[in-house]
Design a protein around this motif. Structure first.
Motif, PDB file in Angstrom:
ATOM      1  N   LEU A  46     -25.537 -34.137 -12.331  1.00 32.53           N
ATOM      2  CA  LEU A  46     -24.122 -33.563 -12.566  1.00 32.53           C
ATOM      3  C   LEU A  46     -23.297 -34.617 -13.597  1.00 32.53           C
ATOM      4  O   LEU A  46     -22.362 -33.794 -14.281  1.00 32.53           O
ATOM      5  CB  LEU A  46     -23.200 -33.420 -11.345  1.00 32.53           C
ATOM      6  N   GLU A  47     -23.652 -35.798 -13.687  1.00 30.94           N
ATOM      7  CA  GLU A  47     -22.952 -36.607 -14.572  1.00 30.94           C
ATOM      8  C   GLU A  47     -23.536 -37.000 -15.872  1.00 30.94           C
ATOM      9  O   GLU A  47     -23.137 -37.739 -16.950  1.00 30.94           O
ATOM     10  CB  GLU A  47     -22.704 -37.961 -13.982  1.00 30.94           C
ATOM     11  N   LEU A  48     -24.659 -36.208 -16.100  1.00 30.81           N
ATOM     12  CA  LEU A  48     -25.425 -36.793 -17.406  1.00 30.81           C
ATOM     13  C   LEU A  48     -24.839 -36.118 -18.520  1.00 30.81           C
ATOM     14  O   LEU A  48     -25.013 -36.970 -19.591  1.00 30.81           O
ATOM     15  CB  LEU A  48     -26.701 -36.112 -17.303  1.00 30.81           C
ATOM     16  N   GLY A  49     -23.930 -35.179 -18.477  1.00 30.78           N
ATOM     17  CA  GLY A  49     -23.554 -34.525 -19.623  1.00 30.78           C
ATOM     18  C   GLY A  49     -22.462 -35.450 -20.280  1.00 30.78           C
ATOM     19  O   GLY A  49     -22.289 -35.607 -21.299  1.00 30.78           O
ATOM     20  N   ALA A  50     -21.638 -35.971 -19.410  1.00 31.12           N
ATOM     21  CA  ALA A  50     -20.510 -36.795 -19.541  1.00 31.12           C
ATOM     22  C   ALA A  50     -21.229 -38.099 -20.201  1.00 31.12           C
ATOM     23  O   ALA A  50     -20.497 -38.696 -21.126  1.00 31.12           O
ATOM     24  CB  ALA A  50     -19.682 -37.160 -18.173  1.00 31.12           C
ATOM     25  N   PHE A  51     -22.190 -38.763 -19.530  1.00 31.03           N
ATOM     26  CA  PHE A  51     -22.827 -39.672 -20.064  1.00 31.03           C
ATOM     27  C   PHE A  51     -23.269 -39.700 -21.424  1.00 31.03           C
ATOM     28  O   PHE A  51     -23.023 -40.544 -22.448  1.00 31.03           O
ATOM     29  CB  PHE A  51     -24.206 -40.101 -19.145  1.00 31.03           C
ATOM     30  N   TYR A  52     -23.934 -38.547 -21.907  1.00 29.62           N
ATOM     31  CA  TYR A  52     -24.227 -38.365 -22.985  1.00 29.62           C
ATOM     32  C   TYR A  52     -23.172 -38.120 -24.233  1.00 29.62           C
ATOM     33  O   TYR A  52     -23.286 -38.184 -25.261  1.00 29.62           O
ATOM     34  CB  TYR A  52     -25.487 -37.355 -23.231  1.00 29.62           C
ATOM     35  N   GLU A  53     -22.316 -37.411 -23.515  1.00 32.38           N
ATOM     36  CA  GLU A  53     -21.155 -36.953 -24.321  1.00 32.38           C
ATOM     37  C   GLU A  53     -20.454 -38.152 -24.859  1.00 32.38           C
ATOM     38  O   GLU A  53     -20.001 -38.388 -26.026  1.00 32.38           O
ATOM     39  CB  GLU A  53     -20.075 -36.195 -23.601  1.00 32.38           C
ATOM     40  N   ILE A 106     -24.978 -31.297 -21.761  1.00 32.93           N
ATOM     41  CA  ILE A 106     -23.956 -30.188 -22.574  1.00 32.93           C
ATOM     42  C   ILE A 106     -22.602 -30.683 -22.566  1.00 32.93           C
ATOM     43  O   ILE A 106     -22.178 -31.384 -21.557  1.00 32.93           O
ATOM     44  CB  ILE A 106     -24.147 -28.917 -21.964  1.00 32.93           C
ATOM     45  N   PHE A 107     -21.862 -30.600 -23.476  1.00 33.08           N
ATOM     46  CA  PHE A 107     -20.488 -31.228 -23.758  1.00 33.08           C
ATOM     47  C   PHE A 107     -19.352 -30.514 -23.797  1.00 33.08           C
ATOM     48  O   PHE A 107     -19.381 -29.324 -23.628  1.00 33.08           O
ATOM     49  CB  PHE A 107     -20.606 -32.271 -25.129  1.00 33.08           C
ATOM     50  N   ASP A 108     -18.185 -31.199 -23.843  1.00 31.33           N
ATOM     51  CA  ASP A 108     -16.837 -30.774 -24.239  1.00 31.33           C
ATOM     52  C   ASP A 108     -16.448 -29.584 -22.994  1.00 31.33           C
ATOM     53  O   ASP A 108     -16.102 -28.451 -23.571  1.00 31.33           O
ATOM     54  CB  ASP A 108     -16.737 -30.248 -25.686  1.00 31.33           C
ATOM     55  N   GLY A 109     -16.925 -29.774 -21.862  1.00 30.21           N
ATOM     56  CA  GLY A 109     -16.413 -29.003 -21.062  1.00 30.21           C
ATOM     57  C   GLY A 109     -17.351 -27.460 -20.948  1.00 30.21           C
ATOM     58  O   GLY A 109     -16.928 -26.496 -20.180  1.00 30.21           O
ATOM     59  N   MET A 110     -18.370 -27.302 -21.765  1.00 30.24           N
ATOM     60  CA  MET A 110     -19.166 -26.230 -21.879  1.00 30.24           C
ATOM     61  C   MET A 110     -20.077 -26.268 -20.415  1.00 30.24           C
ATOM     62  O   MET A 110     -20.466 -27.047 -20.066  1.00 30.24           O
ATOM     63  CB  MET A 110     -19.793 -26.177 -22.941  1.00 30.24           C
ATOM     64  N   GLU A 111     -20.491 -24.724 -20.433  1.00 30.95           N
ATOM     65  CA  GLU A 111     -21.430 -24.642 -19.263  1.00 30.95           C
ATOM     66  C   GLU A 111     -22.718 -24.190 -19.826  1.00 30.95           C
ATOM     67  O   GLU A 111     -22.589 -23.183 -20.612  1.00 30.95           O
ATOM     68  CB  GLU A 111     -20.802 -23.671 -17.992  1.00 30.95           C
ATOM     69  N   HIS A 112     -23.909 -24.781 -19.282  1.00 33.50           N
ATOM     70  CA  HIS A 112     -25.105 -24.271 -19.419  1.00 33.50           C
ATOM     71  C   HIS A 112     -25.363 -22.776 -19.048  1.00 33.50           C
ATOM     72  O   HIS A 112     -25.115 -22.489 -18.108  1.00 33.50           O
ATOM     73  CB  HIS A 112     -26.308 -25.394 -18.850  1.00 33.50           C
ATOM     74  N   GLN A 113     -25.915 -22.035 -19.905  1.00 26.03           N
ATOM     75  CA  GLN A 113     -26.029 -20.618 -19.613  1.00 26.03           C
ATOM     76  C   GLN A 113     -27.495 -20.353 -19.539  1.00 26.03           C
ATOM     77  O   GLN A 113     -27.966 -19.855 -20.340  1.00 26.03           O
ATOM     78  CB  GLN A 113     -25.330 -19.592 -20.988  1.00 26.03           C
ATOM     79  N   SER A 114     -27.915 -20.823 -18.345  1.00 26.44           N
ATOM     80  CA  SER A 114     -29.365 -20.442 -18.013  1.00 26.44           C
ATOM     81  C   SER A 114     -29.685 -19.153 -17.935  1.00 26.44           C
ATOM     82  O   SER A 114     -28.827 -18.356 -17.662  1.00 26.44           O
ATOM     83  CB  SER A 114     -29.689 -21.224 -16.883  1.00 26.44           C
ATOM     84  N   VAL A 115     -30.971 -18.612 -18.374  1.00 28.74           N
ATOM     85  CA  VAL A 115     -31.106 -17.217 -18.205  1.00 28.74           C
ATOM     86  C   VAL A 115     -31.248 -16.910 -16.714  1.00 28.74           C
ATOM     87  O   VAL A 115     -30.883 -15.840 -16.208  1.00 28.74           O
ATOM     88  CB  VAL A 115     -32.564 -16.813 -18.789  1.00 28.74           C
TER      89      VAL A 115
END
Ligand code: PMP
Ligand code: GLN
Length: 384
Positions: free
Chosen positions: A287-294, A208-217
């Motif tokens: 924890l760094e996966l979002g930044a990697f794919y961003e 997930i990108f651009d500083g957003m947080e995943h909203q898990s149920v």
């Protein structure tokens, strides 16, 4: 050979998945394959070493039906840390043969003849056939891919006594959009006081990108109580071919899930589960996966700057939708084939994720690739 009788197909309208079709065409034509979603780079070396070491230690027999205990325990710790949700590893967590099996098993465990299941379109392709094969009826809600994603009033209108399940997917494949906390609260309100089960496909939870947080149920206690949360190690550890995933659910739901799981798969690869349990401790990876794919997304988009494609928002997943309406008015299924054969770039036409005709001109491109692969593809796409 030919079967001598008539075939009584349970899925008469279903063909071969688009992922198999487009990856096959890419192989045949030598096109750069940005269609099926999988990385073209290596998995972490330590994960390979750990798997070897567990094989050598003799962990090569069936794991428990629920999954390796250590992996379930570490998942419980991870989920509590990330989403403040408590799941009992003994009764509320199960390891599966990828997310696809988890989704199929969950639908199989709960959807009966005549039950209605609400899904959102464009919808990942494994939901609908699983509902149909169990005699369920799929109810479709179209999402708005370039604005407010879900119109919950439409969902409200579809809910009735027969609604057994609502399937959500965030971050969303194929669009790359994500659901926000307000969406989750609306879903919570709509399902409050009902028997509806939520099947939440969260395989891209860390992308997930651009500083957003995943909203898990799982973050929303009143939603978590009625939810089966599905995730996949394949997306997180770049090893889609391992086909290992997991499910979180309250124990009453998990009890029913396991009744089916024990007979349609029983258990999954043992040494890989132990290796994943150890690798889960290396938190920086996810924890760094979002930044990697961003960064991958940004690289891909930078390469396409000034092209004739119109960029759609990609807030998560490793997919980018591009609108090609300025280049061609062909149907996306035809254009995707032509693009593969004549231009040498394979993508996924988005209309296949709708049950009815769809006139959008979107292709989905996977950017989980080496920069070199993205450069090769972009060079071809820039000529259009
Ligand atoms: N759900 C979604 C939204 C997906 O994109 C995928 C594709 N990988 C899956 C489920 C299936 O995951 P797995 O490969 O672990 O079966
Ligand atoms: N989830 C992958 C995608 O969306 C494909 C998985 C598959 O081929 N079944 O491209």
């Amino acid at each position: 050979m030919k079967f001598p009788g008539s075939i009584h197909s349970k899925l008469p309208k279903v063909g071969t998945t688009i992922f198999t079709v487009m990856s096959g065409l890419a192989r045949e034509t030598g096109a750069v394959n940005l269609s099926q979603g999988f990385p073209d780079f290596s998995i972490p070396e330590r994960l390979v070493e750990l798997t070897h070491s567990y094989m050598r230690k003799g962990l090569n027999q069936y794991s428990p039906m629920q999954g390796a205990p250590i992996l379930r325990e570490r998942l419980a710790e991870k989920v509590e840390e990330l989403y403040s949700a408590k799941y009992d590893p003994e009764t509320e967590i199960n390891i599966t043969a990828g997310a696809t099996q988890a989704i199929y098993t969950a639908i199989s465990a709960f959807v009966k003849e005549g039950d209605e299941v609400i899904i959102f379109e464009p919808a990942y392709d494994c939901y609908d056939p699983a509902i149909e094969i169990h005699g369920g009826k799929t109810m479709y809600v179209q999402m708005n891919l370039s604005g407010e994603l879900i119109d919950w009033e439409k969902v409200k209108k579809l809910i009735n006594q027969r609604t057994r399940m609502i399937i959500i997917n965030t971050p969303h494949n194929p669009s790359g959009r994500v659901m926000n906390a307000a969406d989750m609260l609306k879903l919570q309100k709509l399902t409050d006081g009902t028997d509806i089960i939520i099947l939440s496909d969260e395989v891209y939870e860390h992308i997930i990108f651009d500083g957003m947080e995943h909203q898990s149920v799982a973050r929303f206690p009143k939603l978590a109580e009625r939810s089966i949360v599905v995730s996949s190690f394949g997306k997180t550890y770049h090893n889609t071919g391992w086909k290992i995933g997991h499910v979180l659910a309250p124990k009453e739901l998990m009890k029913e899930f396991r009744k089916v799981h024990q007979f349609n798969v029983f258990s999954v690869n043992t040494p890989a589960q132990y290796a994943l349990a150890d690798f889960l401790l290396e938190k920086e990876h996810y924890l760094e996966l979002g930044a990697f794919y961003e960064e991958k997304r940004n690289t891909f988009l930078k390469l396409l700057e000034g092209s004739n494609f119109k960029v759609q928002p990609s807030e998560g997943t490793y997919f980018q939708l591009l609108d090609y309406s300025k280049i061609s008015d062909e149907k996306d299924t035809d254009y995707a084939v032509r693009l593969t054969k004549e231009v040498g770039v394979a993508s996924i036409p988005v209309s296949v994720f709708y049950h009815e005709k769809n006139e959008d001109r979107f292709l989905r491109f996977c950017f989980a690739k080496e920069d070199e692969t993205l450069e090769k593809a972009a060079e071809k796409l820039m000529k259009l």
